[in-house]
Design a protein around this motif. Structure first.
Motif, mmCIF file in Angstrom:
data_model
loop_
_atom_site.group_PDB
_atom_site.id
_atom_site.type_symbol
_atom_site.label_atom_id
_atom_site.label_comp_id
_atom_site.label_asym_id
_atom_site.label_seq_id
_atom_site.Cartn_x
_atom_site.Cartn_y
_atom_site.Cartn_z
ATOM 1 N N ILE A 45 5.264 4.581 -13.047
ATOM 2 C CA ILE A 45 3.968 5.085 -12.575
ATOM 3 C C ILE A 45 2.850 4.514 -13.431
ATOM 4 N N SER A 46 1.737 4.221 -12.781
ATOM 5 C CA SER A 46 0.550 3.776 -13.484
ATOM 6 C C SER A 46 -0.649 4.415 -12.802
ATOM 7 N N PHE A 47 -1.738 4.517 -13.546
ATOM 8 C CA PHE A 47 -2.936 5.174 -13.011
ATOM 9 C C PHE A 47 -4.088 4.193 -12.957
ATOM 10 N N ILE A 48 -4.816 4.230 -11.851
ATOM 11 C CA ILE A 48 -5.952 3.326 -11.710
ATOM 12 C C ILE A 48 -7.189 4.106 -11.285
ATOM 13 N N LYS A 49 -8.325 3.470 -11.531
ATOM 14 C CA LYS A 49 -9.589 4.001 -11.024
ATOM 15 C C LYS A 49 -10.209 2.898 -10.206
ATOM 16 N N LEU A 50 -11.013 3.275 -9.257
ATOM 17 C CA LEU A 50 -11.662 2.273 -8.427
ATOM 18 C C LEU A 50 -13.152 2.268 -8.719
ATOM 19 N N SER A 51 -13.743 1.107 -8.598
ATOM 20 C CA SER A 51 -15.176 1.024 -8.783
ATOM 21 C C SER A 51 -15.805 0.407 -7.549
ATOM 22 N N SER A 52 -16.799 1.093 -7.008
ATOM 23 C CA SER A 52 -17.479 0.547 -5.833
ATOM 24 C C SER A 52 -18.865 0.064 -6.230
ATOM 25 N N TYR A 53 -19.058 -0.076 -7.540
ATOM 26 C CA TYR A 53 -20.386 -0.462 -8.021
ATOM 27 C C TYR A 53 -20.484 -1.927 -8.336
ATOM 28 N N SER A 54 -21.586 -2.503 -7.934
ATOM 29 C CA SER A 54 -21.905 -3.856 -8.315
ATOM 30 C C SER A 54 -23.247 -3.729 -9.027
ATOM 31 N N GLY A 55 -23.240 -3.882 -10.347
ATOM 32 C CA GLY A 55 -24.438 -3.581 -11.120
ATOM 33 C C GLY A 55 -24.659 -2.083 -11.098
ATOM 34 N N THR A 56 -25.818 -1.655 -10.695
ATOM 35 C CA THR A 56 -26.082 -0.215 -10.680
ATOM 36 C C THR A 56 -26.104 0.338 -9.264
ATOM 37 N N GLU A 57 -25.839 -0.520 -8.297
ATOM 38 C CA GLU A 57 -25.904 -0.038 -6.917
ATOM 39 C C GLU A 57 -24.524 0.149 -6.310
ATOM 40 N N SER A 58 -24.345 1.267 -5.638
ATOM 41 C CA SER A 58 -23.090 1.495 -4.947
ATOM 42 C C SER A 58 -23.086 0.660 -3.672
ATOM 43 N N THR A 59 -22.028 -0.107 -3.516
ATOM 44 C CA THR A 59 -21.947 -0.957 -2.328
ATOM 45 C C THR A 59 -21.196 -0.245 -1.209
ATOM 46 N N GLY A 60 -20.554 0.858 -1.580
ATOM 47 C CA GLY A 60 -19.731 1.564 -0.597
ATOM 48 C C GLY A 60 -18.406 0.854 -0.370
ATOM 49 N N GLU A 61 -18.220 -0.222 -1.091
ATOM 50 C CA GLU A 61 -17.003 -0.998 -0.923
ATOM 51 C C GLU A 61 -16.315 -1.071 -2.285
ATOM 52 N N VAL A 62 -14.997 -0.906 -2.314
ATOM 53 C CA VAL A 62 -14.280 -0.951 -3.588
ATOM 54 C C VAL A 62 -14.243 -2.382 -4.097
ATOM 55 N N LYS A 63 -14.754 -2.579 -5.302
ATOM 56 C CA LYS A 63 -14.885 -3.928 -5.848
ATOM 57 C C LYS A 63 -13.817 -4.253 -6.879
ATOM 58 N N GLU A 64 -13.299 -3.228 -7.500
ATOM 59 C CA GLU A 64 -12.521 -3.456 -8.703
ATOM 60 C C GLU A 64 -11.467 -2.389 -8.885
ATOM 61 N N ILE A 65 -10.345 -2.793 -9.425
ATOM 62 C CA ILE A 65 -9.357 -1.808 -9.841
ATOM 63 C C ILE A 65 -9.426 -1.745 -11.365
ATOM 64 N N ILE A 66 -9.792 -0.605 -11.887
ATOM 65 C CA ILE A 66 -9.909 -0.464 -13.333
ATOM 66 C C ILE A 66 -8.598 0.078 -13.879
ATOM 67 N N GLY A 67 -8.085 -0.573 -14.883
ATOM 68 C CA GLY A 67 -6.901 -0.052 -15.565
ATOM 69 C C GLY A 67 -5.585 -0.484 -14.973
ATOM 70 N N LEU A 68 -5.608 -1.548 -14.186
ATOM 71 C CA LEU A 68 -4.348 -2.049 -13.631
ATOM 72 C C LEU A 68 -3.689 -2.917 -14.702
ATOM 73 N N ASN A 69 -3.020 -2.252 -15.661
ATOM 74 C CA ASN A 69 -2.457 -3.026 -16.769
ATOM 75 C C ASN A 69 -1.055 -3.547 -16.478
ATOM 76 N N SER A 70 -0.345 -2.865 -15.568
ATOM 77 C CA SER A 70 0.956 -3.424 -15.210
ATOM 78 C C SER A 70 0.736 -4.394 -14.050
ATOM 79 N N SER A 71 1.347 -5.544 -14.133
ATOM 80 C CA SER A 71 1.193 -6.521 -13.064
ATOM 81 C C SER A 71 1.878 -6.009 -11.801
ATOM 82 N N VAL A 72 1.202 -6.158 -10.688
ATOM 83 C CA VAL A 72 1.808 -5.710 -9.433
ATOM 84 C C VAL A 72 2.453 -6.877 -8.693
ATOM 85 N N GLU A 73 2.318 -8.075 -9.252
ATOM 86 C CA GLU A 73 2.856 -9.259 -8.584
ATOM 87 C C GLU A 73 4.360 -9.124 -8.352
ATOM 88 N N GLY A 74 4.752 -9.261 -7.106
ATOM 89 C CA GLY A 74 6.161 -9.185 -6.744
ATOM 90 C C GLY A 74 6.744 -7.774 -6.718
#
Ligand code: IMP
Ligand code: MG
Length: 194
Positions: A78-107
Motif C-alpha cells: 500500500i502507498s498513499f498519494i495526494k493529488l494536486s489540481s493547481y498550476s501556480g496559484t490557480e485551480s485548473t479543475g484538472e489533476v496535474k500531479e501525483i504527490i508522494g508517488l514514491n513507489s514506482s508503478v511501472e509494470g
C-alpha cells in the motif's frame, strides 16, 4: 466521554459542522460489511503472484483504506498519494500531479483506493497519470459512488456503496475539512438547512 465545547460527535443522530446540519445516513457496521464484500471480490480476483499495489488517495480515503486492508488476504503493498489540481496559484479543475508517488508503478498491478466518485473527473485524470507512469493494470476501488453524477466512461471496478446525489460527510469525507473523524456517514439534512 470527551465533550468538546458542547459539541459531542459520539453516537449522534444529527450533527452540526460549520453552518450546516447533517443526519445519520450509513452506520459504521454497514460500512464495514460493504467493505468486506468488496475485499472478498478483490481477494478472489488476484493470485498470490500479482502482489497488487493499493494506492490510496489522501485525504478522504484514509479510513476506508485502513479497514479495506484488514480484509485483504493476498500479498500486496500500500502507498498513499495526494493529488494536486493547481498550476501556480490557480485551480485548473484538472489533476496535474501525483504527490508522494514514491513507489514506482511501472509494470505493477495498481488498485486505486478512493473515498468517493462523483463526476469522475478526479479518478479519470488520475487514471491517465497512472497510464503515463506505465502501470501494467489499473483498477478503481471506491467506497462510495454517485452513479447519477458519474459522467465518465472509465469503468469503476469496485464500488462498496452506491448513493444518490446527496452531499455526505464522515468516515474520511469532509465538509470544509470538518467531519472526517466520524465513524458513521452523515447526509446533509435538507429539511434543516437554509
Ligand atoms: P469527482 O472528481 O467529481 O468525482 O469528485 C471527487 C472528489 O470530490 C472526492 O474525492 C471528494 O473529495 C469530493 N466529493 C464528492 N462528493 C462528495 C460528498 O458528497 N462529500 C464530500 N466530498 C465529496
Ligand atoms: Mg478524494
Amino acid at each position: 466521554m470527551i465533550n468538546f465545547a458542547g459539541t459531542n460527535f459520539f453516537n449522534m443522530e444529527r450533527i452540526k459542522l460549520h453552518d450546516k446540519y447533517f443526519k445519520i445516513y450509513i452506520e459504521h457496521q454497514e460500512i464495514l460489511d460493504k467493505i468486506k464484500m468488496v475485499a472478498d471480490q478483490i481477494n478472489s480476483n488476484y493470485s498470490s503472484d500479482d502482489v497488487p499495489l493499493f494506492l490510496a488517495v489522501l485525504n478522504g480515503s484514509f479510513m476506508f483504506a485502513a479497514d479495506l486492508m484488514k480484509e485483504i488476504g493476498i500479498p500486496c503493498e500500500i502507498s498513499f498519494i495526494k493529488l494536486s489540481s493547481y498550476s501556480g496559484t490557480e485551480s485548473t479543475g484538472e489533476v496535474k500531479e501525483i504527490i508522494g508517488l514514491n513507489s514506482s508503478v511501472e509494470g505493477r498491478k495498481v488498485i486505486v483506493v478512493e473515498d468517493i466518485v462523483d463526476t469522475g473527473n478526479t479518478i479519470t485524470d488520475l487514471h491517465k497519470l497512472l497510464v503515463e507512469a506505465k502501470a501494467a493494470d489499473i483498477k478503481i476501488c471506491t467506497l462510495l459512488l454517485k452513479p447519477n453524477a458519474y459522467k465518465k466512461s472509465l469503468k469503476i471496478d469496485y464500488a462498496a456503496i452506491q448513493i444518490p446525489n446527496d452531499f455526505i460527510v464522515g468516515y474520511g469525507l469532509d465538509y470544509d475539512e470538518h467531519g472526517r473523524q466520524l465513524k458513521d456517514i452523515y447526509v446533509l439534512d435538507k429539511d434543516n438547512n437554509k
